[in-house]
Write a protein that holds these residues in place. Structure first.
Motif, PDB file in Angstrom:
ATOM      1  N   LEU A 114       0.579  -1.296   0.402  1.00 43.77           N
ATOM      2  CA  LEU A 114       0.018   0.160  -0.123  1.00 43.77           C
ATOM      3  C   LEU A 114       0.659   1.555   0.091  1.00 43.77           C
ATOM      4  N   ASP A 115       1.970   1.289   0.776  1.00 45.76           N
ATOM      5  CA  ASP A 115       2.718   2.341   0.596  1.00 45.76           C
ATOM      6  C   ASP A 115       3.546   2.796  -0.058  1.00 45.76           C
ATOM      7  N   ALA A 116       4.018   1.340  -0.778  1.00 46.72           N
ATOM      8  CA  ALA A 116       4.655   1.446  -2.489  1.00 46.72           C
ATOM      9  C   ALA A 116       3.852   2.145  -3.786  1.00 46.72           C
ATOM     10  N   SER A 117       2.182   1.655  -3.354  1.00 49.45           N
ATOM     11  CA  SER A 117       0.805   2.584  -4.359  1.00 49.45           C
ATOM     12  C   SER A 117       0.552   3.556  -3.547  1.00 49.45           C
ATOM     13  N   ARG A 118       0.689   3.757  -2.673  1.00 49.67           N
ATOM     14  CA  ARG A 118       0.597   5.671  -1.794  1.00 49.67           C
ATOM     15  C   ARG A 118       1.534   6.492  -3.360  1.00 49.67           C
ATOM     16  N   ARG A 119       2.995   5.350  -2.692  1.00 45.25           N
ATOM     17  CA  ARG A 119       4.110   6.758  -3.452  1.00 45.25           C
ATOM     18  C   ARG A 119       4.042   6.346  -4.425  1.00 45.25           C
ATOM     19  N   HIS A 120       3.546   5.954  -5.859  1.00 39.48           N
ATOM     20  CA  HIS A 120       3.401   5.808  -6.301  1.00 39.48           C
ATOM     21  C   HIS A 120       2.326   7.153  -7.296  1.00 39.48           C
ATOM     22  N   CYS A 121       1.632   6.492  -6.420  1.00 35.44           N
ATOM     23  CA  CYS A 121      -0.152   8.412  -6.616  1.00 35.44           C
ATOM     24  C   CYS A 121       0.769   9.123  -6.902  1.00 35.44           C
ATOM     25  N   GLN A 122       1.969   9.584  -5.562  1.00 34.16           N
ATOM     26  CA  GLN A 122       1.936  11.006  -5.907  1.00 34.16           C
ATOM     27  C   GLN A 122       3.089  11.461  -6.481  1.00 34.16           C
ATOM     28  N   GLN A 123       3.667  10.469  -7.692  1.00 35.60           N
ATOM     29  CA  GLN A 123       4.441  10.646  -8.313  1.00 35.60           C
ATOM     30  C   GLN A 123       3.641  10.396  -9.669  1.00 35.60           C
ATOM     31  N   GLN A 124       2.786  10.238  -9.528  1.00 33.73           N
ATOM     32  CA  GLN A 124       1.820  10.369 -10.956  1.00 33.73           C
ATOM     33  C   GLN A 124       1.519  11.868 -11.061  1.00 33.73           C
ATOM     34  N   LEU A 125       0.556  11.909 -10.044  1.00 33.46           N
ATOM     35  CA  LEU A 125       0.400  13.987 -10.057  1.00 33.46           C
ATOM     36  C   LEU A 125       1.458  14.787 -10.538  1.00 33.46           C
ATOM     37  N   ALA A 126       2.385  14.608  -9.683  1.00 25.83           N
ATOM     38  CA  ALA A 126       3.835  15.412 -10.301  1.00 25.83           C
ATOM     39  C   ALA A 126       3.779  15.070 -11.174  1.00 25.83           C
ATOM     40  N   THR A 127       3.686  14.409 -11.953  1.00 25.31           N
ATOM     41  CA  THR A 127       4.028  14.265 -13.490  1.00 25.31           C
ATOM     42  C   THR A 127       2.836  14.620 -14.237  1.00 25.31           C
ATOM     43  N   MET A 128       1.968  15.237 -14.059  1.00 27.19           N
ATOM     44  CA  MET A 128       0.743  15.639 -14.717  1.00 27.19           C
ATOM     45  C   MET A 128       1.083  17.705 -14.565  1.00 27.19           C
ATOM     46  N   ARG A 129       0.174  17.413 -16.215  1.00 25.70           N
ATOM     47  CA  ARG A 129       0.803  19.116 -16.319  1.00 25.70           C
ATOM     48  C   ARG A 129      -0.386  19.496 -15.178  1.00 25.70           C
ATOM     49  N   PRO A 130      -0.216  20.642 -14.811  1.00 23.45           N
ATOM     50  CA  PRO A 130      -0.823  21.877 -13.424  1.00 23.45           C
ATOM     51  C   PRO A 130      -2.607  21.897 -14.481  1.00 23.45           C
ATOM     52  N   ASP A 131      -2.472  22.722 -15.466  1.00 19.47           N
ATOM     53  CA  ASP A 131      -3.811  22.757 -15.600  1.00 19.47           C
ATOM     54  C   ASP A 131      -4.840  21.161 -16.226  1.00 19.47           C
ATOM     55  N   HIS A 132      -3.705  20.241 -16.136  1.00 20.15           N
ATOM     56  CA  HIS A 132      -4.636  19.092 -16.029  1.00 20.15           C
ATOM     57  C   HIS A 132      -5.230  18.520 -15.018  1.00 20.15           C
ATOM     58  N   MET A 133      -4.906  18.850 -13.523  1.00 22.41           N
ATOM     59  CA  MET A 133      -5.274  19.232 -11.970  1.00 22.41           C
ATOM     60  C   MET A 133      -5.634  20.008 -11.682  1.00 22.41           C
ATOM     61  N   ARG A 134      -6.195  21.059 -11.608  1.00 24.38           N
ATOM     62  CA  ARG A 134      -6.313  21.974 -11.539  1.00 24.38           C
ATOM     63  C   ARG A 134      -8.093  21.568 -11.399  1.00 24.38           C
ATOM     64  N   SER A 135      -8.502  22.326  -9.944  1.00 25.93           N
ATOM     65  CA  SER A 135     -10.569  21.942  -9.536  1.00 25.93           C
ATOM     66  C   SER A 135     -11.367  22.839 -11.095  1.00 25.93           C
ATOM     67  N   LEU A 136     -11.515  24.258 -11.175  1.00 23.78           N
ATOM     68  CA  LEU A 136     -11.368  24.775 -12.116  1.00 23.78           C
ATOM     69  C   LEU A 136     -11.212  25.266 -14.038  1.00 23.78           C
ATOM     70  N   TYR A 137     -12.549  24.302 -14.387  1.00 24.36           N
ATOM     71  CA  TYR A 137     -11.601  24.657 -15.903  1.00 24.36           C
ATOM     72  C   TYR A 137     -10.894  23.657 -16.286  1.00 24.36           C
ATOM     73  N   PRO A 138     -10.728  22.246 -15.409  1.00 21.66           N
ATOM     74  CA  PRO A 138      -9.012  22.096 -16.516  1.00 21.66           C
ATOM     75  C   PRO A 138      -8.961  21.395 -17.423  1.00 21.66           C
ATOM     76  N   THR A 139      -8.198  21.756 -18.122  1.00 20.32           N
ATOM     77  CA  THR A 139      -7.580  21.256 -19.740  1.00 20.32           C
ATOM     78  C   THR A 139      -7.933  19.349 -19.664  1.00 20.32           C
TER      79      THR A 139
END
Length: 616
Positions: A563-588
């Motif tokens: 579970l800890d490895a999957s958690r770290r992988h999740c954080q790494q995945q989020l960090a690799t995405m372009r910010p405009d895809h991740m924003r809460s309001l009107y994401p690309t």
């Protein structure tokens, strides 16, 4: 594949989605394919590859000679209620019909995917894979389950029940994207291959295990994105969750999605998640006065010296706060029963003292009473933790509390007092976090429950499990609701990265098409809309699928990560995405596409399966 000239067909226009964008309808020329075509329309011994017919025996080339047999020592799913019988009635009726028709051993491929990202966002966190693999490893019908099925099915099914007793997942293969990965609509999270009857029976339970897990993990990730990396996020949702299983699952997958700890002790025991918790308002209001405290002494932090009357020491510090010139007599009358409760809790947990300060009055009682106890602890060598705010204007109270802590540090020369932790709770959600951030605050940690674990904004994800191939023949599901049209065939999926290191597009290709290569120009197409297309020259190519359950096929099987490895992988995945895809309001919207050859085959199959209308 070449489409010959012929009648024009107007294809459906999809509303805004995550695929290559287009605003106008398109026309596609089509005609019957001549007899010399090698397209696999009904040849049951062939498999689709580059739109060509390829002998199914070529599949053996992918088998790893170094692979061992199926993992047999995996424990079952976390919830013991997850059994072969936890399924929908129609799975059993279909299974019987398959068996009766002799189709039960036909080799089939199913895709598990979602059609739309949740919470108005443009990404989803894939979770629940480990539980699916554990279920597959232990899948079989018990005698009492067969007895129940016998009681509700026709008497003519007796031979079928004997067959059910012997089935398992030894002839099933499961390829999947890694748990904790960011996934997008239409890209299968899991690909299940095996005998038609068995693969069909996995549908309901796999959807049950993936739908909520992915939804709540995504919700947790969104809360983490808004709160920021530096804040401590605590999951407090057990008492508001949809039953015990909802509570356990929420704790597990909120941790995977980025939360730091849970209040759920059973989840802590099962999954190794850090646990947090102090006391409630009931503890504070249960005290009347300090006379109820029978044991008043406390050993110093050095374990040598002893304070014989810790209660009197606290009262001494409270009087010093009350007369301090800086506070202008604001704390002249605090609630003494609250002070007694804080004192008692500090005596029980001198190294972990964190007090809930809003039972009576935050500013005039809760905070000064806490400070008196905290100063007494610090005098004895302990380090108090901080306060929790559970009502009122959380941002304002946090700022005022921080000012008081800083003033006390300066007034009484107590190093570190100004840095005491401030935790906030009280029906916090994504929007609350955003508002508090904009307002400005001094909160270090957030305790979040109801809105997190119930996924209040969106209660279901809507994953589906669709047949895409049987006996080597790609299958397509058509619908008047065009968002429900499936992408046929056994596919490989890749994530293509651009010059800045961000993912550009997810690409699906036919099983045996040439793999995309770095620095090689690739045409990426919307599956259904002709003009939505783009060339991509990837700087990095990531294959998304690994085999997590090989059965007895001989394929190399990936070990399940912790579970800890999957958690770290999740954080790494989020960090690799372009910010405009991740924003809460009107994401690309993130782009999902298919290869040119898969696009051609989708439309060939669509035209082959769709009835031709007549006008009168």
């Amino acid at each position: 594949m070449e489409l010959l000239e012929g009648t024009k067909l107007t294809l459906p226009i999809f509303e805004r989605d995550n695929l290559l964008e287009m605003s106008n309808p398109i026309s596609c020329s089509y005609s019957k394919v001549d007899a010399g075509s090698s397209l696999p329309i009904r040849h049951t011994n062939n498999k689709l590859c580059n739109g060509l017919a390829v002998d199914a025996k070529n599949e053996q080339a992918a088998i790893s000679t170094s692979a061992g047999s199926a993992t047999s020592d995996l424990k079952g799913p976390t919830n013991p209620m997850v059994t072969a019988l936890l399924t929908d009635m129609y799975q059993i009726t279909m299974a019987y019909a398959y068996w009766r028709a002799g189709k039960h051993i036909d080799q089939a491929v199913f895709d598990l995917f979602h059609r739309k990202n949740p919470f108005g966002g443009e990404y989803t966190i894939f979770a629940g894979l480990e539980e699916c693999i554990k279920f597959a490893a232990n899948f079989r019908f018990k005698d009492y389950e067969i007895d129940y099925l016998r009681s509700i099915m026709p008497p003519s099914c007796e031979g079928f029940f004997n067959y059910l007793k012997g089935i398992d997942c030894s002839n099933v293969k499961i390829h999947a994207i890694a748990e904790g990965s960011i996934v997008f609509p239409r890209v299968p999270m899991m690909r299940v291959e095996g005998p038609l009857l068995i693969a069909q029976l996995l549908e309901t339970i796999f959807l049950t295990l993936v739908n909520y897990a992915s939804l709540v993990a995504t919700n947790a990730a969104r809360h983490r994105q808004v709160a920021g990396k530096s804040k401590l996020l605590l999951e407090f949702g057990l008492r508001r969750a949809q039953g015990p299983d909802g509570g356990i699952s929420a704790s597990k997958y909120c941790y995977l999605g980025g939360f730091d700890a849970t209040s759920n002790l059973d989840a802590g025991r099962r999954f190794g998640i850090p646990v947090r918790g102090t006391h409630s308002h009931a503890f504070v209001s249960s005290f009347m006065s300090s006379d109820e405290i029978s044991e008043r002494s406390l050993v110093y932090a050095n374990k040598i010296d002893k304070c014989d009357d810790f209660v009197s020491l606290i009262e001494h510090w409270l009087s010093k706060i009350q007369v301090a010139e800086f506070f202008h007599g604001k704390f002249s009358e605090t609630n003494q029963s609250e002070l007694a409760a804080f004192t008692s809790y500090a005596l029980a947990f001198p190294t972990e003292f964190l007090a809930l300060v809003d039972t009576y009055d935050v500013m005039r009682s809760g905070i000064p009473n806490f400070c008196a106890v905290a100063l007494a602890l610090q005098q004895l060598g302990y380090k108090p933790k901080g306060i929790r705010l559970d009502s009122g204007d959380l941002a304002y109270f946090s700022i005022e509390a921080r000012k008081i802590f800083a003033a006390i540090e300066k007034e009484f020369a107590m190093p570190g007092f100004g840095k005491l932790s401030i935790t906030a709770s009280n029906d916090i959600n994504e929007d609350t976090l955003d508002a508090i951030n904009k307002q400005g605050h001094e909160i270090d940690a957030f305790g979040i429950g109801t809105h997190l674990v119930t996924c209040y904004k969106q209660p279901a994800l809507g994953c589906v499990y669709k047949l895409v191939e049987v006996r080597g023949q790609p299958r397509i599901k058509l619908s008047e609701d065009f968002s429900k049209v499936t992408i046929p065939g056994k596919k490989q999926c890749f994530r293509l990265y651009g010059n800045e290191g961000y993912p550009l597009v997810d690409l699906m290709i036919g099983e045996n098409e040439p793999l995309p290569k770095v620095q090689e120009r690739i045409l990426c197409r919307h599956p259904f809309q002709e003009s939505k297309r783009a060339y991509v020259v990837p700087q990095r190519v990531e294959a998304l699928y690994k085999c997590y359950w090989a059965g007895k096929s001989g394929f190399k099987q990936e070990p399940l990560p912790s579970l800890d490895a999957s958690r770290r992988h999740c954080q790494q995945q989020l960090a690799t995405m372009r910010p405009d895809h991740m924003r809460s309001l009107y994401p690309t919207p993130y782009k999902v596409s298919v290869s040119a050859k898969l696009y051609d085959y989708i439309h060939f199959l669509w035209l082959s399966e769709a009835p031709v209308g007549e006008l009168h």
